[in-house]
Design a protein around this motif. Structure first.
Motif, PDB file in Angstrom:
ATOM      1  N   GLY A 100       3.906 -13.245  90.830  1.00  0.00           N
ATOM      2  CA  GLY A 100       4.505 -12.361  89.820  1.00  0.00           C
ATOM      3  C   GLY A 100       4.521 -12.996  88.444  1.00  0.00           C
ATOM      4  O   GLY A 100       3.831 -13.992  88.182  1.00  0.00           O
ATOM      5  N   TRP A 101       5.306 -12.400  87.521  1.00  0.00           N
ATOM      6  CA  TRP A 101       5.295 -12.844  86.127  1.00  0.00           C
ATOM      7  C   TRP A 101       6.489 -13.711  85.747  1.00  0.00           C
ATOM      8  O   TRP A 101       6.558 -14.275  84.657  1.00  0.00           O
ATOM      9  CB  TRP A 101       5.254 -11.615  85.191  1.00  0.00           C
ATOM     10  CG  TRP A 101       3.939 -10.888  85.228  1.00  0.00           C
ATOM     11  CD1 TRP A 101       2.779 -11.337  85.747  1.00  0.00           C
ATOM     12  CD2 TRP A 101       3.675  -9.581  84.712  1.00  0.00           C
ATOM     13  NE1 TRP A 101       1.787 -10.400  85.602  1.00  0.00           N
ATOM     14  CE2 TRP A 101       2.314  -9.304  84.957  1.00  0.00           C
ATOM     15  CE3 TRP A 101       4.455  -8.626  84.047  1.00  0.00           C
ATOM     16  CZ2 TRP A 101       1.716  -8.105  84.594  1.00  0.00           C
ATOM     17  CZ3 TRP A 101       3.861  -7.437  83.675  1.00  0.00           C
ATOM     18  CH2 TRP A 101       2.505  -7.177  83.947  1.00  0.00           C
ATOM     19  N   GLU A 102       7.484 -13.774  86.627  1.00  0.00           N
ATOM     20  CA  GLU A 102       8.687 -14.545  86.281  1.00  0.00           C
ATOM     21  C   GLU A 102       8.385 -16.043  86.455  1.00  0.00           C
ATOM     22  O   GLU A 102       8.037 -16.491  87.552  1.00  0.00           O
ATOM     23  CB  GLU A 102       9.848 -14.140  87.200  1.00  0.00           C
ATOM     24  CG  GLU A 102      10.413 -12.747  86.885  1.00  0.00           C
ATOM     25  CD  GLU A 102      10.925 -12.639  85.461  1.00  0.00           C
ATOM     26  OE1 GLU A 102      11.590 -13.602  84.995  1.00  0.00           O
ATOM     27  OE2 GLU A 102      10.645 -11.618  84.793  1.00  0.00           O
ATOM     28  N   ARG A 103       8.484 -16.792  85.372  1.00  0.00           N
ATOM     29  CA  ARG A 103       8.259 -18.231  85.444  1.00  0.00           C
ATOM     30  C   ARG A 103       9.374 -18.952  84.683  1.00  0.00           C
ATOM     31  O   ARG A 103      10.069 -18.336  83.894  1.00  0.00           O
ATOM     32  CB  ARG A 103       6.890 -18.592  84.859  1.00  0.00           C
ATOM     33  CG  ARG A 103       5.746 -18.184  85.791  1.00  0.00           C
ATOM     34  CD  ARG A 103       4.409 -18.537  85.201  1.00  0.00           C
ATOM     35  NE  ARG A 103       4.092 -17.685  84.038  1.00  0.00           N
ATOM     36  CZ  ARG A 103       3.132 -17.959  83.170  1.00  0.00           C
ATOM     37  NH1 ARG A 103       2.417 -19.054  83.302  1.00  0.00           N
ATOM     38  NH2 ARG A 103       2.881 -17.146  82.170  1.00  0.00           N
ATOM     39  N   ASP A 104       9.469 -20.263  84.923  1.00  0.00           N
ATOM     40  CA  ASP A 104      10.559 -21.024  84.314  1.00  0.00           C
ATOM     41  C   ASP A 104       9.977 -21.953  83.259  1.00  0.00           C
ATOM     42  O   ASP A 104       9.272 -22.917  83.576  1.00  0.00           O
ATOM     43  CB  ASP A 104      11.259 -21.823  85.423  1.00  0.00           C
ATOM     44  CG  ASP A 104      12.486 -22.546  84.876  1.00  0.00           C
ATOM     45  OD1 ASP A 104      12.561 -22.750  83.637  1.00  0.00           O
ATOM     46  OD2 ASP A 104      13.346 -22.910  85.686  1.00  0.00           O
ATOM     47  N   ILE A 105      10.265 -21.700  81.992  1.00  0.00           N
ATOM     48  CA  ILE A 105       9.686 -22.502  80.916  1.00  0.00           C
ATOM     49  C   ILE A 105      10.191 -23.953  80.967  1.00  0.00           C
ATOM     50  O   ILE A 105       9.460 -24.883  80.613  1.00  0.00           O
ATOM     51  CB  ILE A 105       9.960 -21.839  79.528  1.00  0.00           C
ATOM     52  CG1 ILE A 105       9.222 -22.582  78.387  1.00  0.00           C
ATOM     53  CG2 ILE A 105      11.444 -21.769  79.225  1.00  0.00           C
ATOM     54  CD1 ILE A 105       7.743 -22.485  78.422  1.00  0.00           C
ATOM     55  N   VAL A 106      11.424 -24.138  81.455  1.00  0.00           N
ATOM     56  CA  VAL A 106      11.957 -25.506  81.535  1.00  0.00           C
ATOM     57  C   VAL A 106      11.130 -26.314  82.529  1.00  0.00           C
ATOM     58  O   VAL A 106      10.710 -27.444  82.252  1.00  0.00           O
ATOM     59  CB  VAL A 106      13.454 -25.472  81.932  1.00  0.00           C
ATOM     60  CG1 VAL A 106      13.995 -26.888  82.082  1.00  0.00           C
ATOM     61  CG2 VAL A 106      14.245 -24.679  80.889  1.00  0.00           C
ATOM     62  N   GLU A 107      10.884 -25.713  83.696  1.00  0.00           N
ATOM     63  CA  GLU A 107      10.043 -26.374  84.705  1.00  0.00           C
ATOM     64  C   GLU A 107       8.647 -26.643  84.155  1.00  0.00           C
ATOM     65  O   GLU A 107       8.068 -27.706  84.361  1.00  0.00           O
ATOM     66  CB  GLU A 107       9.935 -25.493  85.954  1.00  0.00           C
ATOM     67  CG  GLU A 107      11.190 -25.469  86.803  1.00  0.00           C
ATOM     68  CD  GLU A 107      11.546 -26.866  87.295  1.00  0.00           C
ATOM     69  OE1 GLU A 107      10.638 -27.558  87.807  1.00  0.00           O
ATOM     70  OE2 GLU A 107      12.717 -27.274  87.126  1.00  0.00           O
ATOM     71  N   PHE A 108       8.139 -25.665  83.432  1.00  0.00           N
ATOM     72  CA  PHE A 108       6.792 -25.783  82.834  1.00  0.00           C
ATOM     73  C   PHE A 108       6.724 -26.973  81.875  1.00  0.00           C
ATOM     74  O   PHE A 108       5.793 -27.776  81.904  1.00  0.00           O
ATOM     75  CB  PHE A 108       6.468 -24.473  82.103  1.00  0.00           C
ATOM     76  CG  PHE A 108       5.125 -24.433  81.437  1.00  0.00           C
ATOM     77  CD1 PHE A 108       3.972 -24.151  82.167  1.00  0.00           C
ATOM     78  CD2 PHE A 108       4.990 -24.687  80.060  1.00  0.00           C
ATOM     79  CE1 PHE A 108       2.733 -24.090  81.542  1.00  0.00           C
ATOM     80  CE2 PHE A 108       3.751 -24.647  79.441  1.00  0.00           C
ATOM     81  CZ  PHE A 108       2.611 -24.343  80.189  1.00  0.00           C
ATOM     82  N   ARG A 109       7.782 -27.115  81.061  1.00  0.00           N
ATOM     83  CA  ARG A 109       7.791 -28.175  80.060  1.00  0.00           C
ATOM     84  C   ARG A 109       7.942 -29.568  80.678  1.00  0.00           C
ATOM     85  O   ARG A 109       7.545 -30.556  80.078  1.00  0.00           O
ATOM     86  CB  ARG A 109       8.925 -27.936  79.047  1.00  0.00           C
ATOM     87  CG  ARG A 109       8.588 -26.876  78.007  1.00  0.00           C
ATOM     88  CD  ARG A 109       7.466 -27.342  77.092  1.00  0.00           C
ATOM     89  NE  ARG A 109       6.947 -26.237  76.284  1.00  0.00           N
ATOM     90  CZ  ARG A 109       5.663 -25.920  76.159  1.00  0.00           C
ATOM     91  NH1 ARG A 109       4.745 -26.638  76.785  1.00  0.00           N
ATOM     92  NH2 ARG A 109       5.254 -24.919  75.430  1.00  0.00           N
TER      93      ARG A 109
END
Lengths: 428, 379
Positions: free
Chosen positions: A414-423
């Protein structure tokens, strides 16, 4: 009503083509309002501008269409055309008439109207030009009671459906266009008389891809006859064409007026086939029907040798219109093949018509033809509305840009992602 | 009995639709419906249809001005009663068709038609110029930019030889629409006359209140050129609209929605010529008509510039195109640059699209032909 001098219009009585000015002058002898019509038209020829006022809402009780209001902007000069409303009369399918019916219509129109008509209007109705407001109901009453004859459509409703003459006099008709047109016109009388749509909606029924009612160019719902089996070939007749037998003229004699030389099947049929699916095998004509797109050219040229197949039906194309506003559109292929038959009350057509209406009445903007709504939402969305699987036949070619409107459910995770995890993994 | 204005709903009949076509078919048509085998054009304007049963119907096709009177229609009925057992039909191109069930009845029918002078010209079949499909124009329309019946009459007068003969490479369909609403749907015709405006709408502030739904008038403009505004009328401030003339493409859609925005004008209005459209799927796909002459004046009563341009196009096409080639197919084969060179029509920037999807019409290849237009680069 006084006779007006018409020096400019008199110039239109010259020349070999029948003159509407002569016709109006003659009619003015018994219907003097025709003098005022000529007088006002002469003034338009002098001023080079129309002298009809904008619109005017008139009609018969219970209907929202079928009558178009028209008022002169110079009733002081031309009182006979002060009111000059149009009545649209729903024509019979194929525009055949008995003289009994035509004469009776003309008698009523002479009694209640100006005596001026169009045979026929662009959409197909018999047009009666020039009725005073107080005569509309009288005309309508007598027409319905004496002649069993109703009005056609105008405004944001189903416009009067029309068809080619079809099976009545054409060997190429792939379904009964007249019966389809008549049955659907009757079925949708409410939609025809009471405007409830965003804008006009037109049906047209052509019996074959030659499309003699211009369905593909002029209507929202085009039903164009076609077949799904093989073109029927009479090889003996093919030989007659090749032999230039005078009873077998090319193109059914359409080119008789000029010497184009001897008929050459290679040059005139086989080489002009858009898919190159034909060839001669000795003296036999061979068609690779799987490659044929049923354009009609070979059949048009050799009508005694070639005929459409036996498994006939129609293609449904949707959304044609003239340029106002977003530009001209041809109808887009939506249903490649459908059976069109009275046996199921044309359910193959009505199923799609009602799906379009249900959707378009909800999402269509004011004065937006369905073809424009299709453009606005895109063909994939429209096909979903129609519950039709996308086919390569729906497009001329695949898109050349990659800007796909992916849906969230098509992408894993899906489209829900976590920017904190990404960073944490990708420093900014 | 009859309509009673005091009781308008009394025994009202409604929603009965058109008459059933089956009741109006001549016997030979009814008997052979769905069983026709082939047809042949015997001579210009005369068709023969042969049924599987061997039955034949012969049709004589006549032009008409479309604008007819009850007297004209009764004339048609007289002919049909005398020769066609009281049946007659009309074509989608406003022709009248008289049908007889044997070949020996044709001559009598034709002789009768001749007694009506030029009222019933015979033709409009095969590789001819059939009747012009058209709109109402100044005779009956409130938004026209030109007349309809007049230009049609003068063009058909000029091209009359092509109506009654079959000498062209293919049929040439001509249409006229008297404004951009295109009731005549000229957008897919071999040759189209289209009434156009060239002056933006005026705003009638005296009238606008009460006759105009301002939001609809504003929304009617496809280019956002109509904006809300205020004006002083007799000391009072009223809501009105203004038009950004530089964005106006003169479509007239605002006037259709708002009677207080007239744009017709004797000098501004005239006729554009578009060519090369077709409806039929035969050989090539249906095509839109393309604008080749942006403006010709409403030079009443006989529009000589329009007549001259159309004749030039028809004659160039007749001489240059191949058998079966429609006008648009011919122009595409030779290239539009050659179309302009051969017809001698001047090419102007007005023929270069700058509306929606304009880019699709720009040349994005090095495939072009040298013509007089490129002389400045090559000579």
């Amino acid at each position: 009503m006084a006779k007006h001098p018409t020096p400019l219009l008199d110039e239109l009585e010259k020349g070999p083509w029948p003159s509407f000015v002569t016709a109006l002058k003659k009619q003015a002898e018994t219907k003097p309002e025709c003098w005022d019509l000529l007088g006002q038209l002469e003034l338009s020829y002098k001023d080079r501008i129309t002298h009809w006022k904008h619109g005017g809402i008139v009609g018969v009780f219970g209907y929202g269409g079928g009558v178009v209001g028209r008022y002169s902007d110079r009733p002081d000069l031309f009182p006979g055309v002060e009111h000059f409303h149009t009545m649209r009369i729903n024509q019979p399918s194929g525009m055949y008439y008995t003289t009994k019916h035509l004469r009776a219509m003309m008698d009523l129109w002479e009694k209640y109207g100006s005596g001026v008509t169009n045979m026929h209007g662009s959409t197909g109705d018999m047009i009666l030009l020039g009725c005073r407001t107080e005569s509309l109901e009288l005309m309508f009453y007598d027409m319905t009671h004496q002649l069993d004859q109703d009005l056609g459509g105008s405004g944001s409703n189903l416009r009067t459906p029309s068809c080619c003459l079809g099976e009545s006099r054409c060997e190429w008709a792939c379904y009964d266009t007249q019966e389809a047109c008549y049955t659907l016109t009757q079925q949708y009388q409410d939609e025809l008389h009471r405007p409830a749509f965003p804008y006009k909606f037109k049906f047209k029924f052509s019996g074959c891809p030659n499309d003699c009612v211009a369905a593909i160019a002029r209507c929202d719902f085009a039903v164009i006859g076609t077949w799904k089996d093989e073109i029927r070939i009479d090889q003996e007749a093919v030989k007659k064409y090749i032999a230039n037998d005078p009873a077998f003229p090319s193109n059914a004699g359409a080119h008789k007026g000029r010497d184009w030389g001897k008929f050459d099947i290679q040059k005139e049929v086989i080489d002009l086939c858009p898919t190159h699916c034909m060839k001669m095998d000795g003296d036999k004509l061979v068609i690779d029907n799987a490659e044929c797109t049923r354009c009609m050219h070979c059949i048009n040229v050799m009508p005694r040798a070639l005929r459409p197949g036996l498994e006939k039906g129609a293609t449904i194309s949707i959304g044609a219109k003239a340029p106002i506003l977003e530009g001209a559109q041809f109808a887009t292929l939506v249903v490649p093949f459908v059976k069109v038959t009275k046996e199921d009350d044309f359910a193959g057509l009505t199923e799609y018509i009602e799906k379009i209406w249900d959707w378009w009445m909800e999402v269509g903007k004011n004065r937006e033809r369905v073809g424009e709504t299709m453009q606005r939402v895109g063909l994939p969305t429209f096909l979903k509305v129609m519950e039709i699987e996308p086919l390569p036949q729906h497009v001329k070619e695949p898109r050349s840009n990659p800007y796909i409107f992916w849906r969230e459910d098509e992408v894993p995770g899906g489209w829900e992602r976590d920017i904190v995890e990404f960073r944490k993994r990708h420093a900014a | 009995m009859g309509y009673d204005p005091n009781n308008p709903m009394a025994d009202r009949i409604s929603d009965i639709g058109p008459r059933y076509f089956g009741d109006f078919l001549p016997p030979v048509i009814k008997e052979n419906k769905g069983k026709w085998l082939y047809h042949e054009i015997l001579e210009p304007g005369v068709l023969m249809h042969v049924a599987e049963s061997g039955a034949k119907v012969f049709t004589v096709r006549c032009g008409s001005p479309r604008l007819l009177t009850v007297t004209n229609v009764r004339d048609i009925c007289d002919v049909a009663d005398k020769h066609c057992d009281g049946y007659v039909r009309f074509t989608t191109r406003n022709n009248v068709e008289f049908m007889v069930d044997s070949q020996d009845k044709i001559d009598g029918l034709k002789a009768t038609l001749k007694t009506y002078g030029n009222q019933f010209p015979i033709g409009g079949t095969g590789a001819s110029i059939s009747n012009i499909v058209h709109t109402q124009g100044w005779v009956h329309c409130h938004t026209p930019a030109t007349d309809a019946s007049g230009p049609v009459k003068v063009v058909m007068d000029d091209l009359f030889e092509y109506f009654g003969s079959m000498t062209l490479p293919a049929h040439v369909r001509i249409a006229l629409a008297c404004c951009l609403n295109m009731c005549g749907a000229v957008h897919a015709s071999d040759i189209a006359m289209l009434g156009i405006h060239r002056k933006p709408p005026m705003i009638d502030n005296e009238r606008i209140t009460g006759v105009c739904e301002l939001p609809l008038a504003i929304a009617a403009c496809p280019l956002g050129a109509v904006k809300p505004d205020k004006a002083e009328v007799r000391g009072e401030t009223i809501k009105t609209v203004k038009v950004n003339a530089e964005r106006c493409m003169f479509c007239g859609n605002c006037y259709t929605m708002c009677p207080a925005m007239p744009l017709a004008d004797p000098e501004g209005d005239g006729i554009a010529i578009l060519v090369g459209g077709k409806v039929s799927n035969s050989k090539s796909e249906p095509k839109f008509s393309k604008l080749v002459v942006p403006f010709l004046p409403n030079n009443t009563p006989r529009w000589p510039e329009v007549v001259e341009v159309i004749r030039k196009i028809v004659e160039t096409y007749a001489k240059d195109a191949r058998k079966y080639e429609r006008l648009g197919e011919w122009a595409e084969r030779i290239g539009w640059e050659k179309f302009f060179e051969k017809t001698g029509l001047p090419f102007t920037e007005k023929s270069i699209d700058d509306y929606r999807l304009a880019y699709n019409t720009w040349r994005t290849s090095t495939h072009f032909k040298y013509t007089t237009h490129t002389d400045a680069y090559t000579k």
